[in-house]
Design an enzyme around this catalytic site. Structure first.
Site, PDB file in Angstrom:
ATOM      1  CD1 TRP A 101      -2.358  -2.118   1.679  1.00  0.00           C
ATOM      2  CD2 TRP A 101      -3.076  -0.985  -0.108  1.00  0.00           C
ATOM      3  NE1 TRP A 101      -3.436  -2.787   1.155  1.00  0.00           N
ATOM      4  CE2 TRP A 101      -3.892  -2.122   0.069  1.00  0.00           C
ATOM      5  CE3 TRP A 101      -3.333  -0.137  -1.174  1.00  0.00           C
ATOM      6  CZ2 TRP A 101      -4.955  -2.427  -0.789  1.00  0.00           C
ATOM      7  CZ3 TRP A 101      -4.391  -0.436  -2.029  1.00  0.00           C
ATOM      8  CH2 TRP A 101      -5.177  -1.558  -1.834  1.00  0.00           C
ATOM      9  CG  ASP A 173      -3.028   3.828   4.471  1.00  0.00           C
ATOM     10  OD1 ASP A 173      -3.998   3.660   5.241  1.00  0.00           O
ATOM     11  OD2 ASP A 173      -2.928   3.260   3.358  1.00  0.00           O
ATOM     12  CE  LYS A 197      -8.891  -3.066   4.081  1.00  0.00           C
ATOM     13  NZ  LYS A 197      -7.752  -2.330   3.585  1.00  0.00           N
TER      14      LYS A 197
END
Ligand SMILES: *Cc1c(COP(=O)(O)O)cnc(C)c1O
Length: 361
Positions: A101, A173, A197
């Site tokens: 990511w 993040d 999540k």
């Protein structure tokens, strides 16, 4: 019955929250309509919006000089919003890449918005063990910000400390580990996280941004990605994802009811330790992340004999374990131990792993 759900995202949510949402689905607060069927400008929704921000601020101890902004861009939308809001035309930023990511965020910036300086910060040693190398996290003079992904959901790698970037704002993040442990928000310029999540159904991204970093967006930054526009409108500039927002509020209430983030931190440490200890004790399964860089929430592992992968997933499904297949870029297996996964679920998984090993070793 409910499966043992180890899916990486969207993923399992607390059962109490799912049941409350189900009870309220057709009739929210006696209105004879569901919360997804009413105006986002109604007093009922306003209470959800304001209440959820208040609860998140208190759960995370967010300092007063930070704004909390509810956005609809998705995690990847924020990969663009970060440079558009923080980096002037012709500027540069540092990307400390530790996995999938952070690399995606790096590419989004580098290919579209300006100079992204790539720092590879999760090297593999000669025996194939991956670990985070904090010494590689050096900021470049003139950088508008330094970017990290605190927990790499795909790779199963997590920061265990906050790198010091001096005066350069650190942007993180935290999509997959938000609210799983205590975090000192004041060490960051901005924290962004998709809710799918640990917090709610997909549809919402939350940005926690230090006030002085707001108001510098590029002229052509779309309004819905502009943190100033969105925060000035209390995140109601346009129709928000009302269902996701409402569910986030229910999850924040649930976290309060079980003892807050400190209790979740304790549970997550216990769950991940059980599973890693088992994997380390077995010759049948392996994990190649150094102990101090292992994720507490996404446990990646491989069967030593990869030819057994399909059989493993088949037998897992028969015993009501779902979502154990690893991400497509990495292969192998992954068990995501988000806040809603109970210790019983982890123990059941270990029992299955043991049984499968006995039958196939
Ligand atoms: C899932 C995930 C994303 C992707 O978010 P989208 O909403 O699908 O764009 C980004 N970062 C991390 C750390 C994630 O786990």
């Amino acid at each position: 019955m409910r499966s043992w759900n180890f899916t990486a995202g969207p993923c399992t949510l607390p059962l109490e929250v799912m049941e409350k949402a189900q009870r309220e689905f057709l009739d929210y607060e006696g209105m004879g309509a569901g919360v997804i069927e009413i105006s986002h400008r109604s007093p009922q929704f306003d209470a959800v919006a304001k209440g959820s921000e208040k609860r998140l601020r208190s759960l995370m101890d967010i300092p007063d000089n930070y704004k909390v902004i509810f956005l609809q861009s998705g995690g990847r939308g924020e990969f663009a919003a970060v440079p558009l809001n923080l980096m002037p035309e012709g500027g540069l930023a540092d990307y400390f890449v530790t996995g999938h990511w952070s690399r995606c965020a790096y590419k989004e910036c580098d290919e579209r918005f300006g100079r992204a300086v790539l720092h590879e910060c999760a090297p593999k040693d000669a025996s194939g063990i991956v670990s985070i190398d904090y010494s590689k996290m050096q900021v470049t003079p003139g950088a508008s910000y330094a970017y990290i992904c605190f927990n790499e959901t795909v790779n199963g790698i997590e920061f265990n400390k906050i790198p010091d970037t001096g005066d350069v704002p650190l942007v993180a993040d935290m999509s997959s580990d938000i609210l799983t442990q205590k975090v000192d928000v004041s060490k960051f310029g901005a924290i962004i996280f998709g809710v799918q999540k640990n917090v709610a159904p997909a549809g919402l991204v939350i940005a926690i941004v230090r006030e002085d970093l707001i108001g510098h967006a590029r002229k052509y930054c779309p309004s819905i990605l502009d943190w100033k526009v969105m925060s000035e409108h209390d995140s109601l500039f346009n129709t928000p994802c009302v269902f996701s927002w409402y569910m986030a509020d229910l999850v924040f209430r649930w976290i309060e009811s079980i003892g807050g983030v400190a209790e979740l931190e304790r549970r997550n440490a216990e769950k991940s330790k059980l599973l890693y200890d088992f994997i380390d004790s077995s010759d049948f399964y392996r994990n190649n992340i150094a102990k101090d860089s292992r994720s507490r929430v996404n446990v990646v592992f491989n069967l030593k004999d990869e030819a057994l992968n399909a059989e493993f997933l088949k037998e897992a499904a028969a015993r009501h374990f779902i979502g154990l297949k690893g991400h497509k870029v990495l292969g192998g297996m992954r068990a995501s131990l988000y806040n809603a996964m109970s210790i019983e679920g982890v123990k059941a998984l270990i029992e299955f792993l043991r049984d499968f090993e006995r039958a196939h070793a």
